[in-house]
Design an enzyme around this catalytic site. Structure first.
Site, PDB file in Angstrom:
ATOM      1  N   LYS A  58     -37.122 -15.063   2.943  1.00 54.31           N
ATOM      2  CA  LYS A  58     -36.671 -15.015   4.491  1.00 54.31           C
ATOM      3  C   LYS A  58     -37.446 -15.831   5.315  1.00 54.31           C
ATOM      4  O   LYS A  58     -37.234 -15.700   6.539  1.00 54.31           O
ATOM      5  CB  LYS A  58     -36.775 -13.362   4.857  1.00 54.31           C
ATOM      6  N   SER A 312     -35.277 -13.841  -5.339  1.00 54.17           N
ATOM      7  CA  SER A 312     -35.219 -13.870  -3.783  1.00 54.17           C
ATOM      8  C   SER A 312     -36.435 -13.131  -3.267  1.00 54.17           C
ATOM      9  O   SER A 312     -36.810 -13.565  -2.144  1.00 54.17           O
ATOM     10  CB  SER A 312     -34.042 -13.588  -3.217  1.00 54.17           C
TER      11      SER A 312
END
Length: 412
Positions: A58, A312
């Site tokens: 992110k 992720s």
């Protein structure tokens, strides 16, 4: 296919974002996963964004978006809403760029995520018990104060920043055939698919992009089937990082054009995937980050060639990790919870323990009760928690007990 025919950013846009993002984000490792290659039957590589700064990819999209703000916008500050990874990414990026950040998070957010977001210098406001309430509060704050609202996935700059992961993948495994990508709102897979498809077209080859959602929070399969964005009612899932009820507008357009397939996996598979990554890969990965591995374990991924799985994120509360490990052990049948009705007479507990020991299993917890509903007056019920070596060994334990006339029930 040319790069200008695609929805969204061009390759030049992604390359420009890589220069910007490199000021804040690391180039994360690409690990060979032989333990997964044996399961899939094709080479498997792990793109370790769980080892990224702030613990997830992110930071890439957040930094790219904030770096692109005008001086006047930076002076107004930024605001975001998130239960974790986006919050940390925005807070970190804002600190690096000297921008005031306000982050709305739900009450009850895991303490490590709350502490990290505050540690990066953001003003954190706790609001509501779901992600929707902080989102509304952040939008109201932006309207009232003029702060720039930073969306978690539905913005061109965010997508372009996230797509820099794909440029690194191509540097590290340039002959990749398939990429498995977690999907929440769709920011990561939008960027990854765009880069992969554009580069593949220029090189005259194909790359398959497979998205993976948690089955309890999967708006994309239905939206793609309907041909338009469809909001769903999500159910609880351990993969809270991808628990999104509605696809992003830009993301849906890109995914519909560029992604080959979207599949779903349940929480049991996700827990097994996390446990496998921990044991065999020595990698701490949060539930949302492990869905690509879960997809391979599910058997839905076949004939894919050289495969990259994007891990992720790695931001997980230790208390949640403890529960997930227990859940993963149970899902892998390495932790059996049995209920066994017994005659209410001395020696039964000792006999059961001896049978389990003879099967080379280990009892870790025992509950002995006369009070469960449905039991006969002359019975007791024994609840046993047993460690085994896997499904075959678990069956051996059950068979050993049944051979001696007991009737164990596996309690999930």
């Amino acid at each position: 296919m040319t790069e200008t025919s695609l929805v969204g950013p061009t390759l030049a846009d992604f390359e420009g974002a890589r220069t910007i993002v490199s000021r804040a984000a690391d180039v994360t490792p690409m690990e060979t996963a032989r333990f997964m290659s044996e399961i899939l039957g094709s080479p498997v590589f792990l793109k370790c964004e769980n080892l990224q700064r702030t613990g997830s990819y992110k930071i890439r999209g957040a930094y790219n978006r904030l770096a692109g703000l005008s001086p006047e916008e930076k002076a107004r500050g930024v605001v975001a809403a998130s239960a974790g990874n986006h919050a940390q990414g925005v807070a970190f990026a804002a600190r690096e760029l000297g921008i005031k950040a306000t982050i709305f998070m739900p009450v009850g957010v895991p303490q490590p995520k709350l502490a990290a977001t505050r540690g990066y210098g953001a003003d954190v406001v706790l609001r509501g018990t779901t992600v929707e309430e902080p989102l509304r509060a952040a939008a109201e704050f932006a309207e009232k104060t003029g702060a720039v609202l930073i969306p978690p996935f539905d913005h061109i700059d965010v997508v372009t920043g996230q797509g820099t992961v794909a440029l690194e993948i191509l540097d590290q495994v340039n002959d990749v055939d398939t990429v498995l990508v977690p999907i929440g709102g769709g920011g990561l897979i939008s960027g990854v698919a765009s880069v992969m498809k554009q580069r593949a077209a220029l090189e005259g080859r194909t790359v398959r992009i497979i998205g993976v959602q948690a089955s309890n929070a999967a708006p994309y399969p239905l939206s793609l089937q309907n041909g338009y964005i469809t909001e769903i009612k999500t159910l609880p899932t351990i993969a809270d990082g991808i628990n999104v009820a509605r696809p992003g507008v830009l993301n849906f357009a890109m995914i519909r054009e560029l992604v080959d397939e979207v599949i779903t996996v349940d929480d049991d598979l996700i827990a097994r995937a996390m446990l496998l990554l921990l044991e065999r890969g020595k990698l701490v990965v949060e539930p949302a980050g492990a869905v690509g591995i879960a997809a391979i374990l599910s058997g839905q991924v076949k004939d894919v060639g050289r495969t990259v799985v994007i891990l992720s994120g790695g931001n997980i509360d230790p208390m949640m990790m403890e529960r997930v490990i227990s859940h993963g052990l149970a899902a892998s049948e390495r932790y059996l919870k049995l209920r066994i009705p017994l005659p209410d007479r001395p020696g039964q507990l000792a006999r059961i323990a001896a049978l389990v020991a003879e099967a080379n299993a280990n009892v870790v917890e025992v509950l002995h009760t006369r009070h469960n509903e449905g039991m006969q007056f002359s019975q007791v019920e024994l609840e046993l928690h047993i460690e085994t070596r896997g499904p075959e060994h678990a069956q051996e334990v059950l068979n050993r007990l049944r051979d001696e006339g007991y009737e164990p029930r596996v309690d999930f």
